[in-house]
Design an enzyme around this catalytic site. Structure first.
Site, PDB file in Angstrom:
ATOM      1  N   ASP A 179      31.165 -17.816  14.890  1.00  0.00           N
ATOM      2  CA  ASP A 179      32.576 -18.383  15.179  1.00  0.00           C
ATOM      3  C   ASP A 179      32.181 -19.491  16.534  1.00  0.00           C
ATOM      4  OD1 ASP A 179      35.615 -17.254  16.715  1.00  0.00           O
ATOM      5  OD2 ASP A 179      35.237 -19.086  15.973  1.00  0.00           O
TER       6      ASP A 179
ATOM      7  N   GLU B  38      39.582  -4.110   4.584  1.00  0.00           N
ATOM      8  CA  GLU B  38      40.613  -4.680   4.982  1.00  0.00           C
ATOM      9  C   GLU B  38      41.262  -5.924   5.185  1.00  0.00           C
ATOM     10  OE1 GLU B  38      40.453  -3.305   9.104  1.00  0.00           O
ATOM     11  OE2 GLU B  38      42.743  -4.480   9.799  1.00  0.00           O
TER      12      GLU B  38
ATOM     13  N   ASP C  86      33.137 -22.413  18.672  1.00  0.00           N
ATOM     14  CA  ASP C  86      34.480 -22.617  19.670  1.00  0.00           C
ATOM     15  C   ASP C  86      34.256 -24.204  20.240  1.00  0.00           C
ATOM     16  OD1 ASP C  86      36.776 -22.953  20.902  1.00  0.00           O
ATOM     17  OD2 ASP C  86      37.403 -21.184  20.497  1.00  0.00           O
TER      18      ASP C  86
END
Lengths: 457, 459
Positions: free
Chosen positions: A145, A77, A147
Site C-alpha cells: 500500500d 475472508e 499512500d
C-alpha cells in the site's frame, strides 16, 4: 451544459451514432456527483465485475479438475463496511451466486479481502487459537500500500488527501521501482496494481509462492524495500551507508529515480527556488562547510536564463563531485540520499507484514471521491491519470444514456469502466488462472505418482 | 554408575545415537534424545546450568547487547556453566540438559517461544565459532539442498555479487569464493538487510552468511520438535513420571537461580535507626514504596508485610528490632495491644520462631513480579503494576533524571521489568550493574557496596 455533460454527449455520439438533436433532451438526466446507497445499488447491479472477482478468488479451484479444492473459496475472508459504519467481518461464500447476491443485497460501501484461512471463517469459533486444530491464515496475497500522504514532507503542491498531476508521478515511480523488483529480483509474475480511489496505489502479488509466504518472509521483503527511516526528529531520513549501493538500489536509481528527480521533481516542486525550500535540502548535507558554501552562492540574487532549480542543483552536484570535500565523511552518497529522499517509494510496512491484514478489493468505489479503484498497467503507468478515473455518477450516467440492454457485458462495455475490466481480465486474470490450473494439475499428478510409488516395492 | 538414584531416562523413546557433527566440532544438533543413563540429581543439575546460560542470554538480548558483546558473553557462559575436563562428558551434559529443558519448556506457547528464541541464539553464536570445515560439515548434516554456484554462473553474476559485498562492507570477492544459490524464502534475515544479491527468486549466499541458513533450519526443526514433545508430555510422560521427573520439570521453569539471602551475612546487621536512611539510599523501588506507604498509613496488608518483612530480614534486621519496627508503625493505627495480639506472631513466624519453624526466604524478583496486588495492596513489582505516570513520579522521587527515565519506561513497555530496575539502579548510583537485578536483597547489597566504597577515601 458543463464540460462533463459535453463529454458524455460526445462519447455517445461516437458509440451510439445518435442524432445530434439528442443532447438537448439529455440535459434533464444529469446525475449529480456523489456516493450513496442508491448509486451503489445500481453500480453493484450493473457494473461491478462480480464474476471476474469470483474467478480470481477461486484461483483455479472451480471444481473442473479432480485436483481442485472445493473448500478453497469458502475459506477466504471477505469483509463489508456498510452504511453507518457497520462492519461485517469473516464473511465467506461457497459460490459465485452467493458472493454476488450478498454484495447486491448488502450494498457495502467498502469490500475488503482478507486471507484464506485453515477453515471456513464463518465457523472459526469452533476452533482453537493454538494447538492442533487452529483457525489461522494459510494463504494470502503479498500486498503493498503506497499512500501519497506519506510523502507530505517532500511535496509542496498538495498536502493531505489532495493529489494533482504534479505529485501523482511519485506513485508512478513507486510502481516502477517495486514492480521491477518483484519481477526481476523475487521472480513473481502475477502482479496487480490498483488505484486506491483517492491518493495512492495498492499492489497484489498473487503467485502461489507469494500467497504461501509466512509473516516473517513478508517482513523480510518489506524490509528489503525499506530505505526511508525517519521521523520528525531527524534531518536526514535516508541514510545510504557503504561505498556502493546494493544492486537493487543502484538499478532503481539509474533507471528511474535520478531522471525522475532531475526531470520532474526539481521543476514541478520547485525545491530549490526559495530560501525556505532550499534550506531543507541544505539540512540534508552532513557537512556544514559544504552547506555554507552553497548557501553563499544561492543567496546572491542572480538572473538565470535557465530554471533556477536546475541551475542550483547543478551547482550542488558539481561542488560535491569536485573532490574539494572528498575527505569529509558521509558526503559520498549525499546526492543519492537527497534524490532517494524525494523519490524513493515509501511503503506502509504494517500492511505487508501480516497475513491477516485486510485490503480493499479492486473495483470498489471510494466514498470521498466517488472514483472506482481501477487497475493500473505498470508498463504504462506514466499515462495513468487519477483525475480522469471514472466516477460512480459518471458511470451511472453512461448506463442511463445507453438505454436498457439485456446483456450485462455489453452494458459494461458501454461504460468507461469497460476498458478497465477488459485489462483486468486479459493482462492479469487469464494468465493467473492459466498458471493456477497448471499448478493444480501438476500437484495432483505428483500426488498420484507418490501413491503409486508407495504401492510398489 | 552409582546404584542409588540411578534411573534410565529415555523420555523421547528414540534409540538413535546422538547426532554429533563431525570430528572437528562438538556442536550437537539435538536431533534425538541420547540413550544415556542419567542420575536424577544430574537431570536437574545439568538443566539448571543450561538454564543459567539461557537466562543470561535472554538478559543480554533484552539489554540490547551488540553482537560482539553477545559473542563474548556466550563464550563466558559456556566456559562457566557447561564445561567439563573430559570433552565427552561436556557433550553429554550439553545434550542431556537440552533435552531436559525441552520437557520443561514445551508446555505452553510462551515457554516454547522463549526457549526456541534462546536456544537458537545460543546455536547461532556457537556455529559462528566453528571452523569453516566444521561449518560445512554441519551444513551437510542439515541436509540442506542448496547447490554451490558453478563457475560459469559465477562469472555472469560476479559483478553484482561484488557490488553487494562492497555495499555491506565485506572484503572484495576472491576468485574462488563459494556462493550458494538459495530460494530467497529460506534466508529472510539476509533479504531484509539487503545483504544478498537476489535474482528471479534466488538469493546468492556467501559462505560466511551460511550461518543464517543453518540457523533457520535449526529453529524450524526445534520448533516442530517442541510441539511433538508437548504432545508426548501431556499424553503420557507427565502422568508416568509424576513421582520422579514431573515435579522437577514443573519447578524448573519458574526457578530463581541465585542466592536466597535467607542468611544475612554476619557483617550485614542493621539497626532500627539506620532503616530510614537506608530506605532512601539503598532500597529497590518495590521495597521503598512499601516502606513509604507503611510510614504514611501506619499499616500494610499481608502481602506487603511479607514482602517487606522478609526483605528486612535478609538485609540483617534482627527479630527484636523487627518487632520494634513494626510495632512503632502499627501501634499508631491499631494500638499496641492489637499489634501484639494480631501481628507480632506473624513476624516471629517469618523468622522461624513459631509454628513449623520454617525460616522463610526473602522474595526474589521473579516472585515479586508474579504476585498480584489487589485493592489496598502495595506489594508486587512497581515496574509491572504502576501506571506510567505514577512510575515516573516514583522514579523521580528516587532521583532518576529525565534521560534515564525514558530508557526505563521503554523497558517497562516491553515488559522487561528487571532490566528496568537495573537501569534504575544504574541511574541512581551512577555506575553500571552488569549482572542485572534478580533479587531485591541483591539490589540492597550492591547498593551498599557502592556507597561504602565511595565513603572510603581512595589512596
Amino acid at each position: 451544459m458543463n464540460q462533463e455533460e459535453a463529454e458524455n454527449c460526445r462519447e455517445d455520439m461516437e458509440i451510439d451514432g445518435n442524432e445530434p438533436e439528442m443532447p438537448a433532451q439529455r440535459h434533464a438526466d444529469i446525475i449529480p456527483d456523489g456516493f450513496n446507497a442508491n448509486y451503489l445499488k445500481a453500480y453493484y447491479g450493473k457494473v461491478f465485475p462480480h464474476s471476474d472477482i469470483f474467478k480470481w478468488m477461486c484461483y483455479g479451484h472451480d471444481g473442473k479438475h479432480p485436483g481442485c479444492d472445493p473448500t478453497y473459496l469458502s475459506r477466504r475472508e471477505f469483509s463489508f463496511t456498510l452504511d453507518n459504519d457497520i462492519y461485517l467481518r469473516f464473511q465467506s461464500y461457497t459460490s459465485a451466486y452467493e458472493l454476488e447476491s450478498s454484495i447486491k443485497e448488502k450494498c457495502p460501501f467498502k469490500i475488503d479481502i482478507g486471507p484464506v484461512y485453515s477453515v471456513n471463517p464463518a465457523k472459526r469459533h469452533a476452533y482453537a487459537q493454538t494447538g492442533d486444530n487452529v483457525f489461522t491464515p494459510v494463504e494470502r496475497e503479498l500486498i503493498f500500500d503506497v499512500d501519497i500522504t506519506d510523502y507530505d514532507d517532500v511535496r509542496f503542491c498538495c498536502s493531505g488527501a489532495d493529489i494533482c498531476l504534479d505529485c501523482w508521478p511519485l506513485m508512478t515511480v513507486a510502481i516502477k521501482v517495486i514492480d521491477t523488483a518483484l519481477r526481476d529480483d523475487f521472480g513473481f509474475n502475477h502482479i496487480l496494481w490498483v488505484y486506491s480511489g483517492r491518493r495512492g496505489v495498492h499492489c497484489w502479488v498473487c503467485d502461489g509462492k507469494a500467497r504461501r509466504l509466512s509473516n516473517e518472509q513478508r517482513a523480510a521483503i518489506t524490509d528489503y524495500f525499506r530505505v526511508y527511516k525517519g521521523n520528525e526528529n531527524s534531518n536526514k531520513k535516508v541514510s545510504l551507508v557503504g561505498p556502493v549501493l546494493h544492486p537493487f538500489l543502484a538499478r532503481s536509481y539509474t533507471d528511474v529515480l535520478r531522471d525522475f528527480f532531475e526531470g520532474k521533481v526539481l521543476l514541478n516542486q520547485n525545491i530549490l527556488s526559495t530560501e525556505e525550500k532550499y534550506e531543507k535540502i541544505l539540512e540534508m548535507i552532513p557537512d556544514e562547510s559544504v552547506a555554507a558554501e552553497l548557501r553563499g552562492k544561492w543567496q546572491e540574487k542572480r538572473k538565470a536564463k535557465d530554471d533556477i532549480n536546475v541551475v542550483r542543483w547543478e551547482q550542488l552536484k558539481s561542488l560535491l563531485h569536485s573532490g574539494k570535500f572528498k575527505h569529509i565523511q558521509g558526503l559520498r552518497r549525499c546526492i543519492e540520499e537527497i534524490i532517494f529522499s524525494f523519490t524513493y517509494p515509501r511503503l506502509d510496512m504494517e500492511v505487508s507484514k501480516h497475513m491477516n491484514h485486510l485490503l480493499k478489493a479492486p473495483f470498489c468505489v471510494h466514498p470521498k471521491t466517488g472514483r472506482v479503484c481501477v487497475p493500473i498497467d505498470p508498463n504504462n503507468c506514466e499515462e495513468f491519470d487519477p483525475t480522469a478515473v471514472p466516477t460512480l455518477s459518471q458511470l451511472l450516467q453512461e448506463l442511463n444514456m445507453s438505454g436498457s440492454r439485456a446483456d450485462t457485458d455489453d452494458e459494461l462495455d458501454r461504460t468507461s469502466l469497460g476498458r478497465a475490466v477488459r485489462y483486468f481480465r486479459s493482462s492479469f486474470l487469464q494468465p493467473l488462472l492459466k498458471s493456477c490450473k497448471e499448478e493444480i494439475e501438476s500437484a495432483y499428478n505428483s500426488r498420484l505418482q507418490q501413491s503409486k510409488n508407495s504401492l510398489s516395492w | 554408575m552409582q546404584s542409588l538414584g540411578t534411573r534410565r531416562v529415555n523420555h523421547q523413546n528414540d534409540a538413535v545415537a546422538v547426532a554429533v557433527a563431525g570430528a572437528a566440532s562438538t556442536l550437537p544438533l539435538y536431533r534425538s534424545a541420547p540413550p544415556l543413563e542419567v542420575r536424577l540429581e544430574d537431570f536437574e543439575a545439568f538443566a539448571v546450568d543450561r538454564l543459567r546460560v539461557l537466562k543470561a542470554i535472554s538478559d543480554g538480548l533484552s539489554r540490547g547487547k551488540k553482537p560482539e558483546e553477545m559473542k563474548n558473553l556466550v563464550d563466558e557462559l559456556l566456559k562457566t556453566h557447561m564445561s567439563h575436563p573430559k570433552p565427552s562428558e561436556a557433550v553429554n551434559k550439553d545434550v542431556i540438559s537440552h533435552f531436559v529443558l525441552r520437557l520443561v519448556y514445551c508446555r505452553t506457547e510462551d515457554l516454547r517461544k522463549w526457549f526456541l528464541s534462546m536456544e537458537t541464539t545460543l546455536f547461532r553464536y556457537r556455529f559462528k565459532r566453528e571452523s569453516a570445515e566444521a561449518q560445512r560439515a554441519l551444513m551437510a548434516d542439515f541436509n540442506l539442498p542448496y547447490k554451490a554456484v558453478n563457475t560459469a554462473e559465477f562469472e555472469s553474476v560476479k559483478d553484482k555479487l561484488g557490488q553487494v559485498a562492497r555495499s555491506i562492507g565485506q572484503p572484495l570477492l576472491t576468485a574462488d569464493a563459494i556462493f550458494y544459490k538459495v530460494p530467497f524464502e529460506d534466508v529472510p534475515e539476509l533479504v531484509a538487510g539487503r545483504r544478498v544479491y537476489i535474482h528471479r527468486g534466488n538469493a546468492y549466499v556467501a559462505m560466511n552468511q551460511v550461518v543464517s541458513l543453518v540457523v533457520t533450519q535449526f529453529r524450524s526443526f526445534l520448533s516442530k520438535a517442541l510441539i511433538l514433545t508437548n504432545r508426548k508430555w501431556t499424553s503420557s510422560i507427565k502422568e508416568q513420571e509424576k513421582d520422579r521427573l514431573t515435579p522437577i520439570v514443573e519447578v524448573l521453569s519458574t526457578s530463581y537461580l541465585g542466592p536466597d539471602y535467607s542468611q544475612p551475612r554476619e557483617s550485614a546487621e542493621i539497626s532500627l535507626k539506620d532503616i530510614d536512611h537506608l530506605a532512601k539510599s539503598s532500597f529497590p523501588l518495590c521495597m521503598r514504596h512499601l516502606y513509604d506507604k507503611l510510614k504514611e498509613d501506619h499499616h500494610l496488608k499481608h502481602g506487603g508485610r511479607m514482602q517487606l518483612g522478609l526483605f528486612l530480614k535478609g538485609v540483617g534486621l534482627k527479630l527484636d528490632d523487627a518487632l520494634a519496627f513494626w510495632r512503632a508503625e502499627f501501634s499508631q493505627k491499631v494500638g499496641a495491644e492489637r499489634f501484639e495480639k494480631e501481628y507480632a506472631y506473624n513476624i516471629r513466624h517469618n523468622y522461624g520462631r513459631e509454628g513449623k519453624r520454617t525460616d522463610y526466604t526473602p522474595f526474589s524478583c521473579q516472585k515479586v513480579i508474579s504476585s498480584t496486588p489487589g485493592v489496598g495492596d502495595h506489594h508486587g513489582c512497581p515496574f509491572r503494576h504502576f501506571s506510567e505516570e505514577n512510575l515516573r513520579a516514583a522514579l523521580g522521587g528516587m532521583g532518576v533524571g529525565n534521560r534515564g527515565m525514558d530508557d526505563i519506561i521503554d523497558k517497562v513497555r516491553n515488559r522487561h521489568y528487571q532490566v528496568a530496575c537495573t537501569l534504575t539502579f544504574e541511574a541512581v548510583h551512577g555506575s553500571s550493574c552488569d549482572a542485572g537485578i534478580n533479587h531485591p536483597n541483591q539490589y540492597f547489597i550492591d547498593s551498599q557496596k557502592i556507597l561504602q566504597s565511595k565513603n572510603q577515601p581512595t589512596t
